[in-house]
Scaffold this active site. Structure first.
Site, mmCIF file in Angstrom:
data_model
loop_
_atom_site.group_PDB
_atom_site.id
_atom_site.type_symbol
_atom_site.label_atom_id
_atom_site.label_comp_id
_atom_site.label_asym_id
_atom_site.label_seq_id
_atom_site.Cartn_x
_atom_site.Cartn_y
_atom_site.Cartn_z
ATOM 1 N N ASP A 179 -77.131 -30.358 13.411
ATOM 2 C CA ASP A 179 -77.228 -29.123 12.646
ATOM 3 C C ASP A 179 -78.126 -29.378 11.437
ATOM 4 O O ASP A 179 -78.014 -30.425 10.780
ATOM 5 C CB ASP A 179 -75.817 -28.701 12.197
ATOM 6 N N ASN A 187 -83.739 -19.927 4.237
ATOM 7 C CA ASN A 187 -83.885 -18.476 4.409
ATOM 8 C C ASN A 187 -83.807 -17.752 3.068
ATOM 9 O O ASN A 187 -84.562 -16.798 2.822
ATOM 10 C CB ASN A 187 -82.791 -17.947 5.352
ATOM 11 N N ASP A 196 -87.657 -19.102 10.447
ATOM 12 C CA ASP A 196 -87.911 -19.193 11.888
ATOM 13 C C ASP A 196 -89.012 -20.208 12.181
ATOM 14 O O ASP A 196 -88.923 -20.988 13.138
ATOM 15 C CB ASP A 196 -88.315 -17.827 12.444
ATOM 16 N N GLU A 222 -79.074 -22.748 13.757
ATOM 17 C CA GLU A 222 -79.852 -23.935 13.394
ATOM 18 C C GLU A 222 -79.276 -25.205 14.011
ATOM 19 O O GLU A 222 -79.528 -26.317 13.536
ATOM 20 C CB GLU A 222 -79.908 -24.080 11.869
#
Length: 304
Positions: A179, A187, A196, A222
């Protein structure tokens, strides 16, 4: 030949699908149809030849077996098969197709004998376009739209395949689930479009650094997963740690326009003889991942 026979012969000649009358020894006794220009030579050149005269032994043996099974059962059979340039010689000086062609064959036993041999009608329909479309749709269903790597659906298929191999042959395999740490801050700082792009960059970077036999998948959000065939749990741990170190050194400034580095937390597990299903393996890797997060992130934890 009367008018009706001439008309019937003309109709049969214009049929798009190629049809062959083949004997039980694999000899071409008659050819019909085949007006479809995707065929690469005239079937008339096959008359008198056998399957073994014009194609590799394994393929000829397989076709002959289908013919004999249809005759033995006195029932129609169907078969999907491919032909490429190396399968068929250039009978009229024209080489075979450069691309692989796919056909659907309908094999129907006939009541008539030719030279004392039983016969079948083999109708070959060119399904190359539909076959390619099916492959494209299958590929789309298995790829993650954002990163272009395999998705969770494909991951489960791969895991089930390796699990079957482990149960039958005891072939070891391991799983890494990792992860991206604190990805929400990416973000929040740069926006979701940049986020992205960062995920795409991480996926590409990981894929380039893995072994040829390893498979990288997007597990969700993610999170990513790596399937490691022929790899024990102890062998998987240093691979996961090298992956962690590689991502920590990855410069993402080209994506974000500013200094940005990320770390990952990873959970490692290997398939065990006590595992009843793939979900047990996944659960252990997930638990190891959450232990890595609880211990401060940027680390690898294994449950073996």
């Amino acid at each position: 030949m009367n008018h009706s026979d001439s008309l019937l012969l003309e109709i049969l000649t214009l049929l798009p699908d190629k049809a062959f009358v083949l004997t039980e020894t694999g000899r071409y006794a008659m050819t019909l149809g085949g007006a479809d220009t995707r065929y690469y030579h005239s079937g008339s050149l096959l008359l008198g030849l056998t399957l073994h005269d014009i194609m590799p032994v394994p393929k000829a043996d397989g076709f002959l077996q289908e013919i004999r099974q249809a005759l033995a059962s006195d029932c129609p059979r169907s078969l999907h098969y491919s032909l490429k340039e190396s399968d068929i010689p250039a009978l009229d000086g024209t080489p075979g197709p450069r691309e692989e062609l796919w056909f659907e064959a309908s094999i129907q036993p006939l009541s008539s004998l030719i030279d004392g041999e039983r016969t079948v009608l083999w109708v070959a329909r060119n399904i190359t376009e539909s076959h390619q479309l099916r492959l494209e749709l299958q590929q789309q269903a298995e790829l993650d739209e954002l990163t272009g790597i395999f998705n969770r659906r494909k991951l489960m298929h791969i895991l089930h395949s390796h699990f079957s191999g482990f149960q039958r042959y005891r072939r070891p395999f391991s799983l890494i689930i990792f992860d991206v740490d604190h990805f929400k801050t990416v973000n929040d700082r740069f926006g979701h479009l940049i986020g992205d792009e960062v995920l795409r960059r991480i996926a590409g970077h990981c894929g380039a650094g893995l072994r040829e036999q390893d498979t990288l998948c997007r597990y969700g959000g993610e999170e990513f997963a790596v399937v490691l065939p022929h790899t024990s749990g102890t062998e998987a741990i240093p691979l996961a740690d090298r992956l962690r170190d590689s991502i920590a050194r990855l410069d993402l400034a080209a994506c974000t326009g500013a200094d940005c580095t990320l770390t990952i937390s990873a959970g490692v597990s290997a398939c065990l003889s006590s595992d009843k299903d793939v979900e047990t393996l996944l659960q252990r890797a997930d638990e190891a991942l959450y232990q890595a997060k609880a211990l401060g992130r940027d680390r690898v934890v294994a449950q073996l």
